[in-house]
Every structure is written in structure tokens, then in C-alpha cells.
Design a protein around this motif. Structure first.
Motif, PDB file in Angstrom:
ATOM      1  N   ILE A  56      70.593  35.965  46.589  1.00 14.51           N
ATOM      2  CA  ILE A  56      69.150  36.053  46.365  1.00 14.51           C
ATOM      3  C   ILE A  56      68.588  34.679  46.035  1.00 14.51           C
ATOM      4  O   ILE A  56      69.236  33.880  45.351  1.00 14.51           O
ATOM      5  CB  ILE A  56      68.843  37.029  45.210  1.00 14.51           C
ATOM      6  N   ALA A  57      67.378  34.435  46.516  1.00 14.71           N
ATOM      7  CA  ALA A  57      66.636  33.223  46.142  1.00 14.71           C
ATOM      8  C   ALA A  57      65.214  33.636  45.796  1.00 14.71           C
ATOM      9  O   ALA A  57      64.627  34.497  46.458  1.00 14.71           O
ATOM     10  CB  ALA A  57      66.627  32.216  47.285  1.00 14.71           C
ATOM     11  N   MET A  58      64.654  33.023  44.762  1.00 11.30           N
ATOM     12  CA  MET A  58      63.253  33.249  44.390  1.00 11.30           C
ATOM     13  C   MET A  58      62.502  31.942  44.585  1.00 11.30           C
ATOM     14  O   MET A  58      62.940  30.892  44.105  1.00 11.30           O
ATOM     15  CB  MET A  58      63.126  33.718  42.942  1.00 11.30           C
ATOM     16  N   LEU A  59      61.375  32.042  45.293  1.00 11.95           N
ATOM     17  CA  LEU A  59      60.560  30.869  45.586  1.00 11.95           C
ATOM     18  C   LEU A  59      59.143  31.069  45.099  1.00 11.95           C
ATOM     19  O   LEU A  59      58.677  32.210  44.982  1.00 11.95           O
ATOM     20  CB  LEU A  59      60.530  30.609  47.102  1.00 11.95           C
ATOM     21  N   ARG A  60      58.464  29.975  44.872  1.00 17.62           N
ATOM     22  CA  ARG A  60      57.051  30.007  44.506  1.00 17.62           C
ATOM     23  C   ARG A  60      56.266  29.417  45.658  1.00 17.62           C
ATOM     24  O   ARG A  60      56.553  28.324  46.125  1.00 17.62           O
ATOM     25  CB  ARG A  60      56.845  29.177  43.235  1.00 17.62           C
ATOM     26  N   LEU A  61      55.245  30.161  46.109  1.00 19.00           N
ATOM     27  CA  LEU A  61      54.359  29.699  47.173  1.00 19.00           C
ATOM     28  C   LEU A  61      52.960  29.549  46.594  1.00 19.00           C
ATOM     29  O   LEU A  61      52.292  30.550  46.332  1.00 19.00           O
ATOM     30  CB  LEU A  61      54.317  30.702  48.327  1.00 19.00           C
ATOM     31  N   GLY A  62      52.534  28.334  46.390  1.00 18.31           N
ATOM     32  CA  GLY A  62      51.185  28.113  45.890  1.00 18.31           C
ATOM     33  C   GLY A  62      50.972  28.663  44.503  1.00 18.31           C
ATOM     34  O   GLY A  62      51.918  28.918  43.758  1.00 18.31           O
ATOM     35  N   PRO A  63      49.704  28.881  44.143  1.00 15.47           N
ATOM     36  CA  PRO A  63      49.381  29.212  42.757  1.00 15.47           C
ATOM     37  C   PRO A  63      49.649  30.647  42.337  1.00 15.47           C
ATOM     38  O   PRO A  63      49.743  30.909  41.148  1.00 15.47           O
ATOM     39  CB  PRO A  63      47.884  28.904  42.670  1.00 15.47           C
ATOM     40  N   VAL A  64      49.792  31.598  43.255  1.00 14.61           N
ATOM     41  CA  VAL A  64      49.857  32.997  42.831  1.00 14.61           C
ATOM     42  C   VAL A  64      50.953  33.839  43.470  1.00 14.61           C
ATOM     43  O   VAL A  64      51.082  35.011  43.145  1.00 14.61           O
ATOM     44  CB  VAL A  64      48.495  33.719  43.070  1.00 14.61           C
ATOM     45  N   THR A  65      51.766  33.292  44.354  1.00 15.50           N
ATOM     46  CA  THR A  65      52.704  34.130  45.098  1.00 15.50           C
ATOM     47  C   THR A  65      54.155  33.746  44.834  1.00 15.50           C
ATOM     48  O   THR A  65      54.525  32.582  44.967  1.00 15.50           O
ATOM     49  CB  THR A  65      52.424  34.056  46.611  1.00 15.50           C
ATOM     50  N   ASN A  66      54.953  34.736  44.475  1.00 10.49           N
ATOM     51  CA  ASN A  66      56.401  34.579  44.363  1.00 10.49           C
ATOM     52  C   ASN A  66      57.031  35.322  45.535  1.00 10.49           C
ATOM     53  O   ASN A  66      56.622  36.440  45.865  1.00 10.49           O
ATOM     54  CB  ASN A  66      56.913  35.166  43.052  1.00 10.49           C
ATOM     55  N   LEU A  67      58.025  34.706  46.159  1.00  9.24           N
ATOM     56  CA  LEU A  67      58.702  35.271  47.317  1.00  9.24           C
ATOM     57  C   LEU A  67      60.190  35.341  47.026  1.00  9.24           C
ATOM     58  O   LEU A  67      60.822  34.327  46.731  1.00  9.24           O
ATOM     59  CB  LEU A  67      58.459  34.406  48.561  1.00  9.24           C
TER      60      LEU A  67
END
Length: 178
Positions: free
Chosen positions: A64-75
Motif C-alpha cells: 500500500i502507498a498513501m499519497l497527497r494530491l494538492g490541498p484536499v485529496t488523499n489517494l
């Protein structure tokens, strides 16, 4: 209207990908995400935890990997191995079909950038909706190197649907900065 007690926001969206390294590289290097963490393997070699908690084969294993996309989205990205894994990709018209949309300031400029990225396929040409509740919306779909459907979208201020409801869709303000 009934609601989940205490619900405040969407925390993350998640996709299963065939190659976690490739997907993390794509989202960080091409899209501009930041990697928060990786973990795994997540598995239960002898019990039923994977089935009970995640609804998958008991011998499935996930990275599993958790990423942050911009100010409001976690992927969250999952790469599974499983004895009963179905490797076919659902189309948008299939149950479970999906896509991921990125709001951009200029769809055409973003498409030009994506055309230069290896393995990215632009589906058709960008178009602008001419009438209806989202007239003025400019959009186009594309696929990642492993086939995930994504969309580029720009919806200008004052969309027609806003004249008939108090509901407003989220619109990003300012630059996406890491």
C-alpha cells in the motif's frame, strides 16, 4: 435525511494498481502528488483477516502507498497478489467502473503536457459542453500507462446548475503546491 454520525469529509479514495512502484512514480512524477507512506505486506498467511476486513481472498497480500494530491485529496494505492485475482479492467460502463478527475486551469495545456508522457493515452480531443446544467465545462479523458481512466476538467464560475440549487461543487482556489 439520515447521515453518518460525525462524518466530516472524504478522507481518501483508493485504487488497486498492477505495479505499485509504477503507479507511485506516475502520480508523483507526472501528476505532482507527494508520497506520504508505504506499507506492507498486509496479509494473514493462516487466518481469514483479509476476507473479514477487506473482502478479498484469505491468502491475498497487499502493498500500500498513501499519497497527497494538492490541498484536499488523499489517494491510496493497493497492489494485490491473490490466488483468485481478476486482472481485467472494468470499463466506465461496467459495474465498478470508475475514473479520477483532476481540476485544471487549462485543459488544452494539460493535454499537451500529458501527450509528452510515456504510456499516457488521450481519449479523443478536449471538448466543451455547450448546453445543459454544466454548459461551459471543458473536459477530456485519458488513461495512465496501466489503464486507469482519468479526466481533466475545468468548470468555470457560474455554471448553469447553480441557478437552480444552493448546492455548490468544490472548486480549488490558488495554486496546487507541494
Amino acid at each position: 435525511m439520515s447521515r453518518i454520525p460525525g462524518a466530516r469529509a472524504v478522507h481518501h479514495i483508493a485504487y488497486t494498481v498492477p505495479d505499485l512502484d509504477q503507479a507511485v512514480d506516475f502520480f508523483t512524477e507526472v501528476i505532482g502528488a507527494e508520497l506520504a507512506y508505504r506499507l506492507g505486506p498486509v496479509e494473514d498467511p493462516e487466518g481469514n483477516w483479509m476476507t473479514e476486513k477487506l473482502g478479498v481472498h484469505p491468502r491475498a497480500s497487499a502493498q500500500i502507498a498513501m499519497l497527497r494530491l494538492g490541498p484536499v485529496t488523499n489517494l491510496e494505492l493497493f497492489a494485490y497478489t491473490s490466488p483468485d485475482q481478476d486482472r481485467s479492467r472494468p470499463r466506465n460502463s461496467d459495474w465498478g467502473g470508475h475514473h479520477f478527475a483532476l481540476y485544471v486551469d487549462d485543459v488544452d495545456k494539460a493535454v499537451a503536457y500529458l501527450r509528452e508522457q510515456p504510456g499516457v493515452t488521450i481519449l479523443g480531443e478536449p471538448e466543451t459542453i455547450e448546453d445543459g446544467p454544466i454548459a461551459g465545462d471543458r473536459w477530456v479523458y485519458f488513461t495512465t500507462p496501466w489503464g486507469l481512466h482519468m479526466e481533466l476538467i475545468n468548470m468555470p464560475d457560474g455554471m448553469p446548475f447553480e441557478q437552480t440549487t444552493e448546492t455548490r461543487l468544490f472548486r480549488p482556489e490558488g495554486e496546487w503546491t507541494s
